[in-house]
Design an enzyme around this catalytic site. Structure first.
Site, PDB file in Angstrom:
ATOM      1  N   GLY A  88      60.193  21.910  47.001  1.00  0.00           N
ATOM      2  CA  GLY A  88      60.654  23.244  46.647  1.00  0.00           C
ATOM      3  C   GLY A  88      61.920  23.148  45.819  1.00  0.00           C
ATOM      4  O   GLY A  88      62.481  22.059  45.633  1.00  0.00           O
ATOM      5  N   SER A 128      60.982  17.088  44.162  1.00  0.00           N
ATOM      6  CA  SER A 128      59.728  16.536  43.615  1.00  0.00           C
ATOM      7  C   SER A 128      59.030  17.562  42.722  1.00  0.00           C
ATOM      8  O   SER A 128      57.979  18.087  43.077  1.00  0.00           O
ATOM      9  CB  SER A 128      58.802  16.027  44.722  1.00  0.00           C
ATOM     10  OG  SER A 128      58.678  16.910  45.809  1.00  0.00           O
ATOM     11  N   GLY A 159      68.039  24.395  47.103  1.00  0.00           N
ATOM     12  CA  GLY A 159      68.521  25.563  47.834  1.00  0.00           C
ATOM     13  C   GLY A 159      67.440  26.338  48.552  1.00  0.00           C
ATOM     14  O   GLY A 159      67.719  27.338  49.213  1.00  0.00           O
ATOM     15  N   SER A 217      65.785  20.651  53.248  1.00  0.00           N
ATOM     16  CA  SER A 217      66.548  19.808  54.167  1.00  0.00           C
ATOM     17  C   SER A 217      66.813  20.525  55.482  1.00  0.00           C
ATOM     18  O   SER A 217      66.648  19.962  56.562  1.00  0.00           O
ATOM     19  CB  SER A 217      67.873  19.369  53.537  1.00  0.00           C
ATOM     20  OG  SER A 217      67.638  18.524  52.426  1.00  0.00           O
TER      21      SER A 217
END
Length: 198
Positions: A33, A107, A36, A40
């Site tokens: 994605g 990615s 932000g 994570s």
């Protein structure tokens, strides 16, 4: 220069042996994605939930990996591809070790994510699209990167002057601009339980 004088050395302990010892399947949860979007954040909370269920995990995070393994890579399209190729190979090894691996990487290129899927066994790569509008990601801007990109201080920033190719058929979609962190984690846990992966 690539070496041609190499031979694969098999182990007497198989992936299936390791999974049996750990009492769960091994697989890769690939979070993708925009910067932000919450990749994570959600992966950290999910890892904690899996740990509490007795699942052996390890989390690979984009920034963390760039401190060591991929410290020699920048953010050009070629370096981004190599970054994901290396992480994919590490994730494959971790899956062979019987672990559930969580990866949190922008990615941005579909082809790079598909390559990682292709090197895994069927059903072992679970793509988690952390969907969040660019406007919301930019308003969060946890690292101040969007502000720098808009000011021209960062070139080739995903979502601003570099592309992000959304997954076409992800196994899981969490919408972090509409769902709470807890709802996102619960949705992923439900997916894993429904498929008897944990």
């Amino acid at each position: 220069m690539k070496s041609s004088n190499i031979t694969w050395h098999n182990s007497k302990v198989t992936k299936e042996d390791r999974q049996k010892q750990k009492n769960h399947k091994s697989f890769v949860l690939w979070f993708t994605g925009l910067s932000g979007s919450g990749k994570s954040t959600v992966s950290v909370e999910l890892e904690k939930a899996l740990y509490e269920h007795g699942v052996h995990t390890y989390r690979l995070d984009g920034d963390n990996v760039r401190h060591g393994l991929n410290s020699n890579l920048g953010f050009s399209p070629e370096d981004r591809t190599e970054n994901i190729r290396r992480v994919g190979e590490v994730a494959k090894l971790m899956s062979d070790a019987g672990l559930v691996t969580l990866t949190a990487f922008i990615s941005p290129y579909r082809q790079d994510r598909d390559h990682v899927r292709d090197i895994m066994e069927d059903g072992e790569f679970i793509e988690v699209f952390v969907k969040c509008s660019l406007e919301e990601c930019e308003s969060r801007d946890p690292k101040g990167l969007y502000q720098k990109a808009r000011a021209g201080e960062i070139k080739g920033f995903t979502g601003i002057d570099a592309p992000y190719e959304e997954p076409e058929k992800p196994e899981i979609v969490v919408e972090t601009d509409k769902q709470t962190q807890e709802e996102s984690v619960a949705a992923i846990m439900d997916y894993l339980k429904d498929r008897k992966l944990i």
